[in-house]
Design an enzyme around this catalytic site. Structure first.
Site, PDB file in Angstrom:
ATOM      1  N   CYS A   3     -54.456  58.140 -34.062  1.00 26.53           N
ATOM      2  CA  CYS A   3     -53.840  59.237 -33.146  1.00 26.53           C
ATOM      3  C   CYS A   3     -54.822  60.284 -32.339  1.00 26.53           C
ATOM      4  O   CYS A   3     -54.607  60.621 -31.536  1.00 26.53           O
ATOM      5  CB  CYS A   3     -52.696  59.921 -33.749  1.00 26.53           C
ATOM      6  SG  CYS A   3     -51.358  58.535 -33.994  1.00 26.53           S
TER       7      CYS A   3
HETATM    8  N1  NAD Z   1     -49.691  55.512 -36.397  1.00 23.76           N
HETATM    9  C1  NAD Z   1     -49.316  56.785 -36.465  1.00 23.76           C
HETATM   10  O1  NAD Z   1     -49.932  57.544 -37.553  1.00 23.76           O
HETATM   11  C2  NAD Z   1     -48.645  57.569 -35.570  1.00 23.76           C
HETATM   12  C3  NAD Z   1     -48.001  58.782 -35.915  1.00 23.76           C
HETATM   13  C4  NAD Z   1     -47.281  59.531 -34.931  1.00 23.76           C
HETATM   14  C5  NAD Z   1     -46.994  58.956 -33.687  1.00 23.76           C
HETATM   15  N2  NAD Z   1     -47.638  57.625 -33.334  1.00 23.76           N
HETATM   16  C6  NAD Z   1     -47.142  57.109 -32.018  1.00 23.76           C
HETATM   17  O2  NAD Z   1     -46.390  55.971 -32.278  1.00 23.76           O
HETATM   18  C7  NAD Z   1     -46.363  55.223 -31.376  1.00 23.76           C
HETATM   19  C8  NAD Z   1     -46.632  53.544 -32.403  1.00 23.76           C
HETATM   20  O3  NAD Z   1     -48.012  53.883 -32.886  1.00 23.76           O
HETATM   21  P1  NAD Z   1     -48.264  52.787 -34.120  1.00 23.76           P
HETATM   22  O4  NAD Z   1     -49.449  52.877 -34.842  1.00 23.76           O
HETATM   23  O5  NAD Z   1     -47.166  52.478 -34.808  1.00 23.76           O
HETATM   24  O6  NAD Z   1     -48.480  51.502 -33.149  1.00 23.76           O
HETATM   25  P2  NAD Z   1     -48.897  50.102 -33.766  1.00 23.76           P
HETATM   26  O7  NAD Z   1     -49.911  49.575 -32.615  1.00 23.76           O
HETATM   27  O8  NAD Z   1     -49.147  49.725 -34.992  1.00 23.76           O
HETATM   28  O9  NAD Z   1     -47.359  49.201 -33.435  1.00 23.76           O
HETATM   29  C9  NAD Z   1     -47.018  48.954 -32.432  1.00 23.76           C
HETATM   30  C10 NAD Z   1     -46.211  47.658 -32.361  1.00 23.76           C
HETATM   31  O10 NAD Z   1     -45.446  47.384 -31.157  1.00 23.76           O
HETATM   32  C11 NAD Z   1     -45.545  45.846 -30.966  1.00 23.76           C
HETATM   33  N3  NAD Z   1     -45.062  45.914 -29.434  1.00 23.76           N
HETATM   34  C12 NAD Z   1     -46.270  45.877 -28.350  1.00 23.76           C
HETATM   35  N4  NAD Z   1     -45.308  45.425 -27.424  1.00 23.76           N
HETATM   36  C13 NAD Z   1     -44.048  45.232 -27.826  1.00 23.76           C
HETATM   37  C14 NAD Z   1     -42.811  45.119 -27.069  1.00 23.76           C
HETATM   38  N5  NAD Z   1     -42.765  44.849 -25.617  1.00 23.76           N
HETATM   39  N6  NAD Z   1     -41.832  44.912 -27.703  1.00 23.76           N
HETATM   40  C15 NAD Z   1     -41.740  44.992 -29.013  1.00 23.76           C
HETATM   41  N7  NAD Z   1     -42.527  45.153 -29.794  1.00 23.76           N
HETATM   42  C16 NAD Z   1     -43.895  45.335 -29.154  1.00 23.76           C
HETATM   43  C17 NAD Z   1     -46.703  45.560 -31.365  1.00 23.76           C
HETATM   44  O11 NAD Z   1     -46.792  44.093 -31.726  1.00 23.76           O
HETATM   45  C18 NAD Z   1     -46.837  46.446 -32.719  1.00 23.76           C
HETATM   46  O12 NAD Z   1     -46.295  45.672 -33.713  1.00 23.76           O
HETATM   47  C19 NAD Z   1     -47.827  55.303 -30.563  1.00 23.76           C
HETATM   48  O13 NAD Z   1     -47.387  56.175 -29.457  1.00 23.76           O
HETATM   49  C20 NAD Z   1     -48.365  56.303 -31.359  1.00 23.76           C
HETATM   50  O14 NAD Z   1     -49.056  57.243 -30.759  1.00 23.76           O
HETATM   51  C21 NAD Z   1     -48.272  56.998 -34.225  1.00 23.76           C
END
Ligand code: NAD
Length: 437
Positions: free
Chosen positions: A267
């Site tokens: 992030c």
């Molecule tokens: N990881 C963190 O600590 C955190 C904290 C706060 C906010 N965020 C934000 O939240 C969002 C998600 O982060 P994350 O770390 O969980 O991401 P991630 O990459 O771990 O997970 C994303 C998931 O979405 C799936 N995906 C991709 N395209 C798709 C589609 N068309 N339909 C359905 N699923 C689909 C992927 O296969 C994956 O499993 C980002 O915008 C990130 O910036 C992350």
């Protein structure tokens, strides 16, 4: 009430598991079929404390995991939690979320429900109004605010405490128009998280709040890291006592004042770049944020300088890197500073052996045979000419003179100051502590 979550990564799977374990009729959707299969069998695709237990608990109740988007058709709430990575120039890459909301839009055509769609993914200001809303309206042939609700609902969880943070967020932000959908969703969150402040605002402010938080946290880290670099040149100065005292001041607060090798993870680095890039596009030169980034990058250079001062040219030198995860209690190596350090050391011809309690598999996927992997700390140190402690795993605080006995040269660079009280019989450098030369 039925709840759909689209994207089962760290954010989506934590939310899905938490809601399902509370008894909500929940459906988790991801395009990755293998991932869906694992999750359906109660196996999280990544390590996160308490996730497996919460997921298994949810699966005993009303939780369905699938790659079939049509399952969202009868959902009342649809959370979007897909990734929003950075593109090569640092700008936010919205291609994944655009695809996901287009598919949601197409499915909305077939529903008689008036669902509320909540965007949890981090997106730069105006993304909701200028991109997500038009895609949803075009693909669903329906109107936002009338046929479906659209709410910005940024997520603040931290990996390693994702389940706790999902259950007990410090705040809930709801951005959007003041419609009946907003009233309904406020009621939902008030019940789900009683006593948690709920901030109701417009889309662009909600989007900006997430960047405000992350850029402030990054600034705090770079601030303490810059002070730690000053301390290192003052014999006897100790950054931990300084940070601890600063943290006692209620105007400052103690979190994110732990000096180290710089911030990493999925992030802070990407959100900083996205904000700087966004500001630039609208004519604002974010000089402070750019310096925060530069200071962050210098931390690795600082470690390499100490290393080179100690052992000279790094070519063919055997270096052990302890910890590749970007923080303890996770196996996530995305944008980890340790990974950046390993890449730089490889460029200089060093031979690298790594240890990490959880992240070896992910590290192997990145480096393959270019480096060596050891499951025990002692093994990773055999014949090593220098050990660099990168991740604050508690295992590393147990290192003693016996653990390092097979090192060829006993040089330790401790970027987390884990061993400062251990009287380690080595040429020991702790980042942020000044020693007499
Ligand atoms: N990881 C963190 O600590 C955190 C904290 C706060 C906010 N965020 C934000 O939240 C969002 C998600 O982060 P994350 O770390 O969980 O991401 P991630 O990459 O771990 O997970 C994303 C998931 O979405 C799936 N995906 C991709 N395209 C798709 C589609 N068309 N339909 C359905 N699923 C689909 C992927 O296969 C994956 O499993 C980002 O915008 C990130 O910036 C992350």
């Amino acid at each position: 009430m039925k709840i759909g979550i689209v994207g089962l990564g760290f954010v989506g799977l934590s939310l899905t598991s938490m809601l399902a374990s509370k008894g909500f009729n929940t459906v988790g959707i991801d395009i990755d079929k293998e991932k869906c299969k694992k999750i359906s069998n109660g196996i999280p695709p990544f390590f996160e404390p308490d996730l497996e237990k919460t997921l298994k608990n949810g699966l005993k109740k009303k939780l369905q995991i699938s790659y079939d988007f049509s399952l969202i058709n009868d959902c009342d709430l649809i959370f979007v939690t897909v990734g929003t990575p950075q593109s090569a120039n640092g700008a936010i890459d919205l291609s994944i979320i655009k695809k996901a909301v287009a598919t949601i839009g197409k499915n909305l055509q077939r529903t008689k429900k008036q669902p509320i769609i909540l965007i949890k993914s981090t997106v730069v200001p105006r993304t909701m109004k200028d991109i997500i809303l038009p895609i949803l309206e075009k693909n669903s042939k329906k109107k936002a605010g009338k046929d479906f609700g659209l709410i910005s609902n940024p997520e603040f969880l931290q990996e390693s405490t994702a389940i706790r943070d999902t259950k007990f967020p410090h705040a809930v932000v709801l951005g959007g128009y003041q419609t009946g959908f907003m009233k309904k969703i406020k009621k939902f969150f008030t019940k789900l998280h009683p006593n948690t402040p709920i901030i109701i605002t417009n889309h662009q402010t909600a989007e900006m709040i997430k960047y405000a938080n992350n850029s402030f946290l990054a600034t705090k880290i770079s601030f303490i890291n810059q002070l730690s670099n000053i301390c290192q040149k003052i014999p006897g100065a100790n950054i931990d006592d300084i940070a601890k005292t600063m943290g006692l001041d209620p105007r400052i607060g103690k979190s994110f004042l732990n000096a180290g090798p710089g911030y990493g993870g999925s992030c802070l680095p990407k959100d900083m770049k996205a904000l700087i890039n966004f500001a630039n596009k609208i004519g604002i030169k974010s000089t402070l944020l750019k310096e925060v980034e530069k200071t962050n990058q210098k931390q690795i250079t600082n470690i390499i300088s100490i290393l080179e001062e100690e052992i000279g040219n790094l070519k063919t030198k055997r270096i052990t890197v302890l910890g590749t995860a970007f923080k303890p209690e996770t196996d996530d190596i995305r944008d980890s500073t340790s990974i950046k350090l390993i890449k730089k050391l490889l460029e200089k011809g060093a031979r690298i052996t790594i240890h990490d309690p959880k992240a070896i598999e992910n590290t192997k996927n990145m480096f393959g045979k270019k480096i060596k992997y050891k499951k025990s700390i002692i093994d990773s140190l055999i014949r090593s000419q220098c050990a660099i402690i990168m991740t604050q795993w508690k295992e590393y605080s147990k290192i003693t003179n016996s653990t390092i006995r097979h090192m060829d040269k006993k040089i330790i660079i401790d970027s987390r100051r884990i061993l400062t009280d251990k009287n380690i019989n080595a040429n020991y450098h702790a980042i942020g502590i000044g020693y007499d030369k």
